[in-house]
Design an enzyme around this catalytic site. Structure first.
Site, short mmCIF file in Angstrom:
data_model
loop_
_atom_site.label_atom_id
_atom_site.label_comp_id
_atom_site.label_asym_id
_atom_site.label_seq_id
_atom_site.Cartn_x
_atom_site.Cartn_y
_atom_site.Cartn_z
N GLU A 164 139.07 -39.02 115.36
CA GLU A 164 138.90 -39.92 113.88
C GLU A 164 140.03 -40.92 113.35
O GLU A 164 140.72 -40.94 112.50
CB GLU A 164 138.40 -39.18 112.88
CG GLU A 164 137.33 -38.70 113.02
CD GLU A 164 137.03 -37.95 111.43
OE1 GLU A 164 137.72 -37.79 110.25
OE2 GLU A 164 135.75 -37.49 110.80
N HIS A 193 141.57 -30.70 109.59
CA HIS A 193 140.43 -30.41 110.35
C HIS A 193 141.78 -29.65 110.94
O HIS A 193 143.15 -30.05 110.98
CB HIS A 193 139.97 -30.73 111.65
CG HIS A 193 138.99 -30.85 111.74
ND1 HIS A 193 137.48 -30.52 111.97
CD2 HIS A 193 138.27 -31.88 110.66
CE1 HIS A 193 136.39 -30.65 112.26
NE2 HIS A 193 136.53 -31.49 111.01
#
Length: 562
Positions: free
Chosen positions: A79, A351
Site C-alpha cells: 500500500e 498495520h
C-alpha cells in the site's frame, strides 16, 4: 547484528528502477557472507486522497527504518501507492538500503515496493489471474492490479548467493462466512504465490514470501502456501501455539483460550491489525485526543483485545543444503513499527510491521578440493563436503530448509550448544523441522477448494447471463424511447425520453461488455485453476493425473459446463 563488511557502494540515488543502480563489485570482500539477515514487511496504508496524514506518516516510516535495530537488510512495503512516498522512504533509507524497486501495476498502481541492502539483479511483477471485480469499484482491488512483486537479490559471488523475494498484498476479506464471494479469489492467490515460492526453492535459492496476505493463521489460504511450497511461517516456528484468529473467530473460540490482552496479542500472537495499540482503530472521538501539542495518549497493556489478528506474514524457505553446507534458522520474530508519530501522536500505519532475523548455522564440514560447489573464480570460498550420517543425509536429500554457505567448520550440535534458544526451540530442532517434508494438504482440502470454485463459477455464469439480458433489454428500451420522441407533444417529455435512452444504453453497454469480456475471461481463469487443483489432488492421492485428450467427448462436456 553480525554481518560482513559491505562491498556495495552506498548511494544517494532515489531511482526506482534497479537497472539504474550504482555498479557493485563482486570482490573478495563479498565472499565474507552475512551471518544474519534482518527482514521487515509493512503495510504502509498509503492510499492517495483516502489515507489520513499520508505524507507525514510515510516520511516517519522511512526515518524509523533508517534507525531500526537490528538494521533491516530487506524491506517489503505494501500500500505504498504514491511514487513520491516511495522516493521519500528511499531518501531516508539510502545509506542502509541503497537498492530498491517500485512496482507498477494496474490503473492506480499495485502499491508494492522492495528495498534491499544488496543489488537487485532481476525483478518481475506477476499479476493475479483472479483479483476482484471491476463492478466493485468502491473496493478497488481489481483496479490496482494486485499481484506479486518478485526480486532476485544477490548478496555474494556464489551461484547460490541469491535471495528471491516475493512481496504481495492479496485481496481484502470484505465479506465473511458462507456469503464471502471473494474467498475463491484469495485461495487462488495463495495458490499462485505458492507456485512462485516453490519454483524459487527448486532453483536452490533462499526464498522469502512477505506481505499482507489478508488471511488468518492455519486458514485454508495459509495451508495452501505452507503445503505447496517448502517454506515455513517464521512466527509459528517460534510461537507454535499462537492464535489462529481474533478472539471472536470460531476457530479461536474452539481452542477454549481466554480473551487475550493487547500486550499478549502483540508478544505471542503477532496481532498486526485491528488491535487497541493502533490509533487508526480507535473511535473518532478517541482519535480527536491526538494531534500536535496534545498530551500523549497511552493504552493499558492489559486491555482485552477482541479484534486483534494477524494478517501480515514472513515465510522463509530454502536452497541446496548439500552444495551450501549450512542452514538458516529463525533467530527472532517480532511485531514492529509500533511507535507513534513524534508530533501527530498517531500510529504510522493501520498495520504494524512483522520483523524477523534469520541466522546461519553451518553443518559439520571437511575440506575437499575435489568437491567444490563453486567455480574456480571464487577461490575466497573454500570448497567443502558435508559430513552427515545416513539418516541425516536422507533427510537433507529429500527435504529443504533455510540454508547458506559458510567458511566456519562448526557442527549443528556445537553451534546449538553455544547459542541461546528462542522460546525453547533450539536451532537444531528448527533445522530438523525444515528438513522434514512440509505438511501436505489433505484430499478434503482440495475438495474444499473445488467446492469454492464450483460455487463461484455458478455465480459468475449467472452474472454473465443476466448482464447480457440487461444489455439487450436496455437496447430495446433505448430504441423505444427514440421512437417515442417523434410522437410526444411536449419538449420536456422528449428530453426525459432522450435522457432515459442515453443513460440506460450506457449502463446496458457497460454490462454487455462485462458479460462479453470480464466474466468470460474470469471463467477461463477459474477453469485453469480447477484443472491445477484436480491435478494436485490426484498426486496427493497417489494417482496419475489424467489430462484431457483433444477432440474427446470429455472436452465437449467440459466446454458445455463452462
Amino acid at each position: 547484528m553480525s554481518s560482513a563488511p559491505r562491498s556495495i557502494k552506498n548511494t544517494s540515488t532515489t531511482s526506482d528502477d534497479f537497472a539504474h543502480q550504482q555498479p557493485y563489485e563482486l570482490s573478495a570482500t563479498m565472499a565474507e557472507l552475512p551471518t544474519e539477515i534482518s527482514i521487515v514487511t509493512l503495510n504502509c496504508w498509503g492510499l492517495k486522497y483516502i489515507s489520513k496524514l499520508r505524507r507525514e506518516r510515510l516520511l516517519e516510516i522511512g526515518r524509523q527504518l533508517a534507525i531500526a535495530d537490528p538494521q533491516p537488510q530487506i524491506v517489503a512495503l505494501q500500500e505504498c501507492f504514491c511514487h513520491e512516498d516511495y522516493l521519500t522512504i528511499r531518501r531516508e533509507t539510502r545509506y542502509i538500503l541503497p537498492y530498491g524497486k517500485f512496482y507498477f501495476a494496474g490503473a492506480f498502481g499495485g502499491g508494492l515496493a522492495i528495498l534491499s541492502k544488496w543489488p537487485i539483479e532481476e525483478s518481475t511483477m506477476f499479476r493475479y489471474p483472479l483479483n476482484g471485480r471491476p463492478t466493485a469499484f468502491w473496493r478497488g482491488d481489481w483496479y490496482v492490479g494486485k499481484g506479486v512483486a518478485c526480486a532476485k537479490i544477490r548478496y555474494g559471488p556464489g551461484p547460490k548467493h541469491i535471495i528471491e523475494v516475493f512481496n504481495t498484498h492479496t485481496h481484502a476479506p470484505y465479506e465473511s462466512g458462507p456469503k464471502d464471494s471473494y474467498i475463491c479469489h484469495r485461495t487462488s492467490q495463495s495458490w499462485e504465490i505458492s507456485k512462485l515460492l516453490r519454483g524459487a526453492a527448486e532453483r536452490g535459492h533462499l526464498v522469502l514470501g512477505l506481505g499482507d496476505f489478508n488471511m488468518l493463521p492455519l486458514s485454508l489460504e495459509h495451508q495452501i502456501v505452507t503445503s505447496h511450497a517448502p517454506v515455513r511461517d517464521v512466527w509459528r516456528i517460534l510461537h507454535p501455539d499462537s492464535s489462529v484468529g481474533p478472539a471472536h473467530h470460531h476457530a479461536e473460540k474452539a481452542r477454549g483460550r481466554p480473551v487475550p490482552t493487547a500486550e499478549f496479542n502483540i508478544l505471542e500472537n503477532c496481532a498486526t491489525s485491528d488491535g487497541p495499540f493502533n490509533t487508526w482503530r480507535w473511535l473518532p472521538k478517541q482519535q480527536k485526543r491526538l494531534g500536535i501539542g496534545k498530551p500523549e495518549v497511552t493504552v493499558d497493556p492489559s486491555t482485552p483485545d477482541l479484534r486483534g489478528k494477524r494478517l501480515d506474514y514472513i515465510f522463509a524457505g530454502a536452497g541446496d543444503v548439500v552444495a551450501n553446507g549450512g542452514g538458516w534458522v529463525v533467530k527472532r520474530a517480532a511485531v514492529g513499527m509500533m511507535m507513534r508519530h513524534p508530533e501527530l501522536g498517531c500510529s504510522l500505519s493501520d498495520h504494524f510491521a512483522v520483523e524477523a532475523t534469520l541466522k546461519f548455522v553451518p553443518l559439520k564440514q571437511q575440506h575437499n578440493n575435489n568437491n567444490s560447489p563453486f567455480s574456480d573464480t571464487h577461490q575466497t570460498i573454500k570448497p567443502t563436503t558435508t559430513l552427515l550420517n545416513d539418516p541425516d543425509n536422507h533427510l537433507i536429500q529429500t527435504g529443504t530448509y533455510l540454508q547458506e554457505p559458510s567458511s566456519q567448520g562448526t557442527s549443528i550440535a556445537e553451534a546449538d550448544a553455544n547459542t541461546e534458544t528462542d522460546d525453547n526451540l533450539s536451532y537444531t530442532k528448527q533445522l530438523l523441522t525444515f528438513n522434514s517434508p512440509p505438511p501436505r494438504l489433505p484430499p478434503s482440502g482440495y475438495d474444499q477448494i473445488l467446492s469454492l470454485i464450483h460455487k463461484y463459477v455458478a455465480r459468475e455464469r449467472s452474472q454473465l447471463k443476466w448482464r447480457a439480458y440487461h444489455f439487450f433489454a436496455w437496447l430495446g428500451v433505448s430504441i423505444g424511447c427514440l421512437v417515442a420522441v417523434w410522437f410526444v407533444p411536449r419538449n420536456f417529455v422528449a428530453f426525459i425520453l432522450m435522457l432515459v435512452s442515453t443513460l440506460g444504453l450506457v449502463g446496458g453497454t457497460l454490462d454487455g461488455l462485462m458479460s462479453l469480456l470480464f466474466f468470460r475471461s474470469e471463467l477461463r481463469a477459474l477453469k485453469e485453476y480447477e484443472f491445477e487443483i484436480l491435478t494436485a489432488k490426484a498426486l496427493a492421492e497417489g494417482k496419475t493425473p489424467v489430462v484431457q485428450q483433444a477432440g474427446t467427448e470429455e472436452d465437449v462436456d467440459a466446454g458445455k459446463q463452462w
